[in-house]
Design a protein around this motif. Structure first.
Motif, short mmCIF file in Angstrom:
data_model
loop_
_atom_site.label_atom_id
_atom_site.label_comp_id
_atom_site.label_asym_id
_atom_site.label_seq_id
_atom_site.Cartn_x
_atom_site.Cartn_y
_atom_site.Cartn_z
N HIS A 84 0.82 -1.22 0.00
CA HIS A 84 0.00 0.00 0.00
C HIS A 84 0.85 1.27 0.00
O HIS A 84 0.32 2.37 0.17
CB HIS A 84 -0.98 0.03 1.18
CG HIS A 84 -1.74 -1.24 1.35
ND1 HIS A 84 -2.70 -1.66 0.45
CD2 HIS A 84 -1.66 -2.21 2.30
CE1 HIS A 84 -3.19 -2.82 0.85
NE2 HIS A 84 -2.58 -3.18 1.97
N VAL A 85 2.18 1.13 -0.16
CA VAL A 85 3.09 2.27 -0.24
C VAL A 85 3.82 2.22 -1.58
O VAL A 85 4.36 1.18 -1.96
CB VAL A 85 4.13 2.23 0.90
CG1 VAL A 85 5.16 3.35 0.74
CG2 VAL A 85 3.44 2.33 2.25
N THR A 86 3.80 3.33 -2.31
CA THR A 86 4.50 3.42 -3.59
C THR A 86 5.59 4.48 -3.49
O THR A 86 5.36 5.56 -2.96
CB THR A 86 3.53 3.79 -4.73
OG1 THR A 86 2.46 2.83 -4.77
CG2 THR A 86 4.24 3.82 -6.07
N CYS A 87 6.78 4.14 -4.01
CA CYS A 87 7.91 5.07 -3.98
C CYS A 87 8.33 5.44 -5.40
O CYS A 87 8.05 4.72 -6.35
CB CYS A 87 9.09 4.45 -3.25
SG CYS A 87 8.82 4.19 -1.48
N ASP A 88 9.06 6.55 -5.52
CA ASP A 88 9.63 6.94 -6.81
C ASP A 88 11.01 6.30 -6.97
O ASP A 88 11.44 5.50 -6.14
CB ASP A 88 9.66 8.46 -6.94
CG ASP A 88 10.53 9.14 -5.90
OD1 ASP A 88 11.31 8.44 -5.20
OD2 ASP A 88 10.45 10.37 -5.77
N SER A 89 11.71 6.68 -8.02
CA SER A 89 13.02 6.09 -8.32
C SER A 89 14.07 6.46 -7.28
O SER A 89 15.13 5.82 -7.21
CB SER A 89 13.49 6.53 -9.71
OG SER A 89 13.56 7.95 -9.79
#
Length: 211
Positions: free
Chosen positions: A58-63
């Protein structure tokens, strides 16, 4: 021979800075977890011993491993939000809709300058809509409908020129409806089932008339 040492020091410093930033975000999310009741164990993967929260469900990160999205809609969680969410500086999407979260909406959410969408609808939030939301200049979607919010709609929100969707229906808001800025294009359905007195008539009645 100084160059390799300088390169090593630079890499070490960058690594340290990365570790600090991801720890701050991980700590913020873990603090949030401690505030929430989670009967379905949707937060089970939120392990505070990990350096980065980017592997959590449920957590999305960038590069760059910064948290950019938090998806906890329809998760059957309850409890409250705290100031720690203001530490997620790169957050773009805050999706907490259709839960049982109550208490006040933290004014610290106004620190999330990169926020594009905030969906808090279908909860039990009470108190005022924070005036600090006027700092969210990237915000396009703000849905606060189906809560228990009170007070007037902050006039500061009329400065959010990128705002495309604004819904506060089914609350207990009072006063008049703003007409400046993007508010001139929102449908009346976005404001229904409150104690609002209709669109603001400038110079005739105060915006908080009826509160």
């Amino acid at each position: 021979m100084a160059f390799p040492s300088l390169l090593f020091f630079t890499v070490l410093l960058l690594s340290f800075s990365y570790s600090i930033s991801t720890n701050i975000e991980g700590n913020a999310l873990h603090s949030l977890r401690t505030r929430l009741s989670d009967p379905n164990n949707v937060l089970q993967s939120w392990d505070p011993t990990l350096v980065s929260p980017c592997t959590w469900f449920h957590v999305t990160c960038d590069s760059n491993d910064h948290v950019v999205r938090l998806d906890l809609g329809n998760s059957n969680i309850s409890g409250s939000l705290g100031s720690e969410l203001g530490e997620l500086k790169q957050l773009q999407y805050l999706e907490l809709y259709h839960n049982n979260i109550g208490g006040k909406i933290p004014k610290e959410l106004g620190k999330l300058k990169n926020l594009i969408s905030m969906d808090l609808y279908g909860n039990k939030f009470e108190g005022n809509i924070p005036k600090s939301f006027a700092k969210l200049k990237s915000l396009r979607f703000l849905r606060l409908n189906d809560n228990k919010l009170t007070g007037s709609i902050p006039r500061e929100l009329t400065t959010l020129s990128n705002l495309k969707v604004f819904d506060v229906s089914n609350n207990d808001l009072c006063g008049t409806i703003p007409v400046d800025g993007p508010f001139g294009s929102f449908s009346m359905e976005s404001f229904e089932h409150n104690r609002l007195n209709g669109p603001e008539l400038k110079g005739l009645v105060p915006y908080d008339f009826g509160c």
